[in-house]
Structure formats: C-alpha cells, structure tokens
Design an enzyme around this catalytic site. Structure first.
Site, PDB file in Angstrom:
ATOM      1  N   HIS A 465       0.876  -1.231   0.023  1.00 22.53           N
ATOM      2  CA  HIS A 465       0.133  -0.006  -0.002  1.00 22.53           C
ATOM      3  C   HIS A 465       0.782   1.220  -0.078  1.00 22.53           C
ATOM      4  O   HIS A 465       0.626   1.951   0.940  1.00 22.53           O
ATOM      5  CB  HIS A 465      -0.989   0.009   1.263  1.00 22.53           C
ATOM      6  CG  HIS A 465      -1.894  -1.249   1.349  1.00 22.53           C
ATOM      7  ND1 HIS A 465      -2.354  -1.566   2.235  1.00 22.53           N
ATOM      8  CD2 HIS A 465      -2.285  -1.944   0.239  1.00 22.53           C
ATOM      9  CE1 HIS A 465      -2.944  -2.734   2.117  1.00 22.53           C
ATOM     10  NE2 HIS A 465      -3.145  -2.973   0.807  1.00 22.53           N
TER      11      HIS A 465
HETATM   12  C1  LIG Z   1       0.093  -7.640  -4.943  1.00 18.75           C
HETATM   13  C2  LIG Z   1      -0.894  -6.481  -4.397  1.00 18.75           C
HETATM   14  C3  LIG Z   1      -1.896  -6.825  -3.552  1.00 18.75           C
HETATM   15  C4  LIG Z   1      -2.915  -5.881  -3.015  1.00 18.75           C
HETATM   16  N1  LIG Z   1      -4.080  -6.119  -2.429  1.00 18.75           N
HETATM   17  C5  LIG Z   1      -4.838  -5.400  -2.298  1.00 18.75           C
HETATM   18  C6  LIG Z   1      -6.316  -5.513  -1.743  1.00 18.75           C
HETATM   19  O1  LIG Z   1      -6.438  -6.633  -1.552  1.00 18.75           O
HETATM   20  N2  LIG Z   1      -7.060  -4.489  -1.534  1.00 18.75           N
HETATM   21  C7  LIG Z   1      -6.917  -3.233  -1.986  1.00 18.75           C
HETATM   22  O2  LIG Z   1      -7.605  -2.377  -1.658  1.00 18.75           O
HETATM   23  N3  LIG Z   1      -5.541  -2.943  -2.300  1.00 18.75           N
HETATM   24  C8  LIG Z   1      -4.521  -3.746  -2.785  1.00 18.75           C
HETATM   25  N4  LIG Z   1      -3.637  -3.596  -3.125  1.00 18.75           N
HETATM   26  C9  LIG Z   1      -3.312  -2.124  -3.220  1.00 18.75           C
HETATM   27  C10 LIG Z   1      -4.019  -1.561  -4.342  1.00 18.75           C
HETATM   28  O3  LIG Z   1      -4.266  -2.597  -5.410  1.00 18.75           O
HETATM   29  C11 LIG Z   1      -3.450  -0.153  -4.898  1.00 18.75           C
HETATM   30  O4  LIG Z   1      -3.098   0.602  -3.925  1.00 18.75           O
HETATM   31  C12 LIG Z   1      -3.981   0.564  -6.012  1.00 18.75           C
HETATM   32  O5  LIG Z   1      -4.456  -0.445  -6.991  1.00 18.75           O
HETATM   33  C13 LIG Z   1      -3.135   1.612  -6.516  1.00 18.75           C
HETATM   34  O6  LIG Z   1      -3.985   2.320  -7.590  1.00 18.75           O
HETATM   35  P1  LIG Z   1      -3.171   3.399  -8.319  1.00 18.75           P
HETATM   36  O7  LIG Z   1      -4.403   4.230  -9.021  1.00 18.75           O
HETATM   37  O8  LIG Z   1      -2.471   4.407  -7.448  1.00 18.75           O
HETATM   38  O9  LIG Z   1      -2.122   2.720  -9.360  1.00 18.75           O
HETATM   39  P2  LIG Z   1      -1.885   1.499  -9.931  1.00 18.75           P
HETATM   40  O10 LIG Z   1      -3.519   0.879  -9.929  1.00 18.75           O
HETATM   41  O11 LIG Z   1      -0.789   0.848  -9.853  1.00 18.75           O
HETATM   42  O12 LIG Z   1      -2.124   2.095 -11.508  1.00 18.75           O
HETATM   43  C14 LIG Z   1      -0.898   2.582 -12.108  1.00 18.75           C
HETATM   44  C15 LIG Z   1      -0.930   2.552 -13.608  1.00 18.75           C
HETATM   45  O13 LIG Z   1      -0.181   3.133 -14.325  1.00 18.75           O
HETATM   46  C16 LIG Z   1       0.533   2.639 -15.295  1.00 18.75           C
HETATM   47  N5  LIG Z   1       1.749   3.317 -15.561  1.00 18.75           N
HETATM   48  C17 LIG Z   1       2.913   3.516 -14.775  1.00 18.75           C
HETATM   49  N6  LIG Z   1       3.817   4.141 -15.299  1.00 18.75           N
HETATM   50  C18 LIG Z   1       3.594   4.586 -16.662  1.00 18.75           C
HETATM   51  C19 LIG Z   1       4.076   5.172 -18.004  1.00 18.75           C
HETATM   52  N7  LIG Z   1       4.988   5.851 -17.633  1.00 18.75           N
HETATM   53  N8  LIG Z   1       3.436   5.182 -18.641  1.00 18.75           N
HETATM   54  C20 LIG Z   1       2.121   4.830 -18.864  1.00 18.75           C
HETATM   55  N9  LIG Z   1       1.380   3.901 -17.806  1.00 18.75           N
HETATM   56  C21 LIG Z   1       2.086   4.040 -16.786  1.00 18.75           C
HETATM   57  C22 LIG Z   1       1.012   1.264 -14.664  1.00 18.75           C
HETATM   58  O14 LIG Z   1       1.334   0.226 -15.485  1.00 18.75           O
HETATM   59  C23 LIG Z   1      -0.503   1.033 -13.941  1.00 18.75           C
HETATM   60  O15 LIG Z   1      -1.391   0.326 -14.761  1.00 18.75           O
HETATM   61  C24 LIG Z   1      -2.581  -4.505  -3.391  1.00 18.75           C
HETATM   62  C25 LIG Z   1      -1.586  -4.233  -4.521  1.00 18.75           C
HETATM   63  C26 LIG Z   1      -0.637  -5.318  -4.904  1.00 18.75           C
HETATM   64  C27 LIG Z   1       0.406  -4.727  -5.692  1.00 18.75           C
END
Ligand SMILES: Cc1cc2nc3c(=O)[nH]c(=O)nc-3n(C[C@H](O)[C@H](O)[C@H](O)COP(=O)(O)OP(=O)(O)OC[C@H]3O[C@@H](n4cnc5c(N)ncnc54)[C@H](O)[C@@H]3O)c2cc1C
Length: 527
Positions: A465
C-alpha cells in the site's frame, strides 16, 4: 500530431475511474495511455490464479536495502496493464477509517472529510448486498461476499471472538473495528478490476481511445501549461496533444517518476540527472508511506487449508474445473479471506493494526513454494510514522525508480507491530484455530522484546500500500491542491494513491478509485 481533450496517464485503479467518467457521456475526446497490456486473460480474471499472474502484468520492483529490515531489500509488486494494481491485488474491499479522511481535512485537505468522500465511495460501488447509508448499489465496481471461504478462515473469525474481539460483518459500515470475512471486488466469481468496471464497458465508444503498450516518457510543458505527453509505443516515439489537460495516474511510484522526468520535483535531484527544472517542488517523491507488515505462519496437521500435498493439489485441480464451468468454488479465493482491525495502542484515535488471514502457508510474498498445509496471519501498522522517498535512478522512463520506504525507521512503528504480532499469536492460541493442529513456523519468545524485534526485522515487508509521493495539501509546498491540480502548472491533475497526504487505515484500492472518481468531477468542474 493526434490531439484529444484529455489524456489520462495510467490505466490503474484511479486512472480507469478518471478516464471512464470523463469519457462515458461521449462529449469529450479522452485518451487513456497504459504502459502494459490489456490484462484480458484467465490468470487475471480467476481470483485463485493470483499466485500465477504473468510477470508482464507486474513491475516487480524492489526497494533499496532497508536498514530497519536488517539491510534486506523489500519486494514491491505493482500492476502493469489495464486495471493496474487492481488487476493483480488481493481484491479486499476496504475504504479506511472515518478518522483518516476527517484528519486529511483537518490538516488542510479541504473537502476531503469522511462525509465528503462517502458519496464517491458509494457512487463507485455496486455492492451485492444492496445500497444503504454506507453502500452504493448502482456503481460500476462490483463488491461481493465470499461464497467459498476456507474452514480455517471461518475459524479465524471464531478465534477472535473467543478473545471477546467483536465480529464485524461490514468493515466499511458504521464501525471499522472487529474481525470477519472480507468483501471482495469480484463479480460472479471473477476479479473485478477498475478497468473492467470503468474502461471495458465503454472501450468501443468513438470518443474514447485506449492505448495499451504505450509508455509515457514525459509531459510536454509550454509556457507554464501541460499541453501533451511524449510517449513510446513499440519502440517508436510520438507526441500526443491534450487540449484541455492531462491527468497523471501512474501510481505512487511512477507518478512522481514521470513528474521528475518532466522537470517537476526537487531541483537539486533533477539537476543531478541533467533535467531542466520547470517547477522546484521538493515534495515530489517525498512522504512515501507504506503498511509495514509481519506474516506469522503455522503448518497444520489438518489438511483443510489450501496446500500443496497430493490431496491439496487434487482439490485445486477440481476447483479449477469448477471455476471454468461455473465461476464458483475455491478458485474464487482472494487468499486474504478474513481479517480485522483492532487498536493495540491506548492513545490511538482509530484501529492501528489490520490483520489479513490467509488459509495457506505464505513465505516471501508467496514466491517461496512451501510443502504441506497451514495458515498465515498478517499484521500491519495502519498509520506508520516512517517516511521514505521515490527518486530517479535514471532518465529512462522504462527504468525502475529508486524506492526507499525507510521501513521501521520510526520506533513507534515497531511498537505497534510488536503488539500486533503478539495479538496474532493470542488469536491463534484459541480453540477454534488450535483444532487445526498448528505448529509455529517461526517460533520466538513473545515476551522478549529484543528477540521479537529481531524476528520482525528479519521477515517484515510491505502489504502493498505505498502512497503519499505527490501529496495533496493547501500549503504551497504540496504537490497538488485539494482539487488535485498540480501546484505551479496549468492543465495537470494527479489522481492516484500518490496524492494521499497520509496513508489510510486499510487497503488502498477502493480509496484510489474514490480519488479517481473525485478527480473526474474536479476536471469537469474546471471546464
Ligand atoms: C500484490 C498486491 C496486492 C494488493 N492487495 C490489495 C487488496 O486486496 N485490496 C486493496 O484495496 N488494495 C490492494 N493493493 C493495493 C491497491 O491495489 C493499490 O493501492 C491501487 O491499485 C493503486 O492504484 P493507483 O491508481 O494508485 O495505481 P495503479 O493501480 O498501480 O496504476 C498505475 C498504472 O499506471 C501505469 N503506468 C505507470 N507508469 C506508466 C508510464 N510511464 N506510462 C504509462 N502507464 C504507466 C501502470 O502500468 C499502472 O497500470 C494491492 C496491491 C498489490 C500490488
């Protein structure tokens, strides 16, 4: 040059929500850029295949060596491809505690108190239990009860109750504290990532361009305004124009990386990489917070938990067949089936430890294969005091950023974790879990602080997280203001886990989606 009204960078939890909401009514030309692929395969969609998700869907980052973890490097999985981390996560649906958001508001994030964010959580949600004061029923994000939880997970909830720790049937309702089975982001037995919720249903709309396998290298900035992005697709460089603005949703590691590559960040650090400074903003890449977590593990005489014996493997094989046919059964497991929230420190304003109970033996994030049956109990520090950084290691957008969570650098985090691990053992020592014949895989004298600390430092790591690296605030040093607009530039918003000023007391997928929902409104209100 191709042009759009809005470009959204990153198709993860928040980016899918922003892009979907901006595009859905068909009046704006929206482009969603995602570095990874479509993530449209059985490994992603089948919850129980989580340990087998293809490597191309996970950045598999590592931290720098952590002094607080005896010099070990930590593992930092992050989702790559549509859905982002919601396509590889454990699907646990948790929003955090009312106190978290009220505290954000009290510390300058005007408009982010619990009563302000609750309507957005509800708007996002389609809870199969139906809507009420706390839950939505008509949103795109499906939230389901588990139908095939392991007997050990039920026993875990009974074990907590045996210690008079209250049972909680809805951690996202009136009270967060207590123990129970988690609700999960699934629909009819399949993973329901943010992309399935917001992007897939409108993917064919003419005003919506979804570009996968497209790496954003940097923002194009002209005269104090973000006017587009520079991308690389299958080795070919290209510029795309955004007439009205860009929304950066690349996650807690890659959003600050893209800002720094674009000249927005700590001036000295950018200069050291030969990057022209556009906005000197030391807060970019600072304030990294993550849930430090310790996994206690037991082997069991009972073979009821998930395991790798012949019987366990045959059971799994049958479960795969069942899931392929009916989308039911053991393969709907989120692995983190049960858990809870409890307060271990007397002065804490809200539960300070979260537990995740997994009815299987888990070592090294599941990367070490262990024979036999057993269960694991995670305990994590919900509001850590340790702060770390994300920095550039190179000017190449495809290279991993330098991640330093600085785990357990603040002694207060160790005190909470120690108490959490002690309670893990007290729960497992009760009759409902003792019935499984557990043997502790990592025995320690729990009364000996020094020995327990040493064990924790030798085994603890993230529970996935990371947040805070583009923190929101109303102070001039904040990276974004409370409408998620970047301080110091026009035409740029940041919307993902990176904007959280402080880590919420729970899992971060639903909060990231809520942030995406809010950002879409802020962007439309600014039109
Ligand atoms: C293994 C694991 C288990 C988890 N379990 C849970 C759970 O059970 N419940 C829960 O609530 N949370 C869980 N989490 C945490 C939660 O999933 C994340 O906090 C949340 O998805 C983050 O969302 P975000 O939009 O910040 O980033 P992300 O969902 O990580 O999205 C970022 C996106 O940006 C893209 N990106 C990055 N750099 C570039 C670039 N230069 N050009 C184009 N695209 C790019 C990436 O490929 C990605 O698709 C877990 C996370 C992981 C890794």
């Amino acid at each position: 040059m191709e042009s759009f009204d809005y470009i959204v960078i990153g198709g993860g939890s928040a980016g899918s929500a922003v892009a979907g909401r901006l595009a859905v009514d068909g009046t704006r030309r929206v482009c969603l850029l995602e570095a990874g692929g479509r993530n449209d395969n059985v490994w992603i969609k089948t919850p129980g295949f989580m340990p087998f998700i293809p490597e191309k869907s996970n950045y598999r980052y590592e931290t720098v060596p952590q002094k607080g973890l005896n010099g070990r490097t930590g593992y930092q999985p992050r989702g790559r491809g549509l859905g982002g981390s919601s396509a590889i996560n454990a699907m646990v649906y948790i929003r955090g505690n009312r106190w978290d958001y009220d505290n954000w508001a009290a510390e300058g994030c005007t408009g982010w108190a619990y009563d302000d964010v609750l309507p957005y959580f509800k708007r996002a949600e389609a809870n199969e239990r139906g809507g009420d004061d706390y839950h939505g029923a008509g949103g795109p994000l499906f939230v389901s009860d588990q139908t095939a939880a392991n007997p050990a997970s039920h026993a875990f909830v009974e074990a907590a109750a045996a210690l008079q720790l209250r049972t909680n049937g809805d951690f996202n309702g009136e009270r967060q504290d207590g123990f129970g089975l988690y609700q999960v982001t699934q629909r009819k037995g399949e993973r329901w990532s943010a992309a399935r919720a917001y992007v897939e249903p409108i993917r064919e709309q003419g005003n919506f361009a979804v570009r996968t396998d497209t790496l954003v290298e940097k923002l194009i900035i002209e005269g104090g305004r973000v006017t587009g992005v520079q991308v690389r697709r299958r080795g070919v460089a290209e510029s795309l124009l955004a007439r009205r603005g860009v929304i950066l949703s690349a996650g807690a590691f890659n959003s600050p990386q893209i800002l720094m590559l674009s000249g927005i960040g700590p001036a000295e650090h950018l200069k050291a990489h030969g990057i022209d400074v556009v906005v000197d903003r030391p807060a970019v890449g600072g304030n990294l917070q993550d849930h430090i977590d310790y996994v206690s593990g037991w082997e069991t005489q009972s073979d009821a938990p998930i395991g790798s014996t012949l019987k366990g493997t045959l059971r799994m094989a049958a479960a795969i067949v069942e899931h392929r046919r009916k989308r039911t059964g053991v393969m709907t497991t989120p692995y983190a089936e049960a858990g809870g929230f409890w307060t271990v420190m007397p002065d804490s304003p809200a539960p300070d430890v979260q537990w995740h109970f997994v009815p299987a033996v888990l070592e090294d994030h599941g990367r070490e294969k262990v024979k036999g049956h057993g269960f694991s109990l995670h305990a994590c520090v919900l509001r850590p005091e340790s702060r770390g950084t994300v920095r550039l290691g190179s000017n190449d957008a495809a290279a991993a950023p330098v991640i330093d969570p600085n785990f357990l650098s603040d002694e207060r985090d160790m005190a909470v974790l120690r108490a959490g691990v002690r309670l893990s053992h007290r729960i497992v020592d009760t009759p409902p879990l003792q019935a499984f014949g557990p043997t502790d895989r990592h025995p320690v004298d729990l009364n000996d602080d020094a020995a327990l600390d040493e064990l924790i430092r030798s085994r603890a790591d993230t529970v996935y997280h990371p947040v805070g690296t583009c923190r929101m605030g109303s102070d001039p040093q904040a990276v974004v203001d409370p409408t998620l607009k970047l301080n110091g530039l026009e035409g740029l918003w940041v919307a993902d886990a990176s904007i959280m000023p402080k880590l919420v007391s729970g899992n971060t997928n639903a909060p990231s989606i809520m942030i995406g929902e809010r950002c879409a409104d802020f962007v439309m209100e600014a039109e």
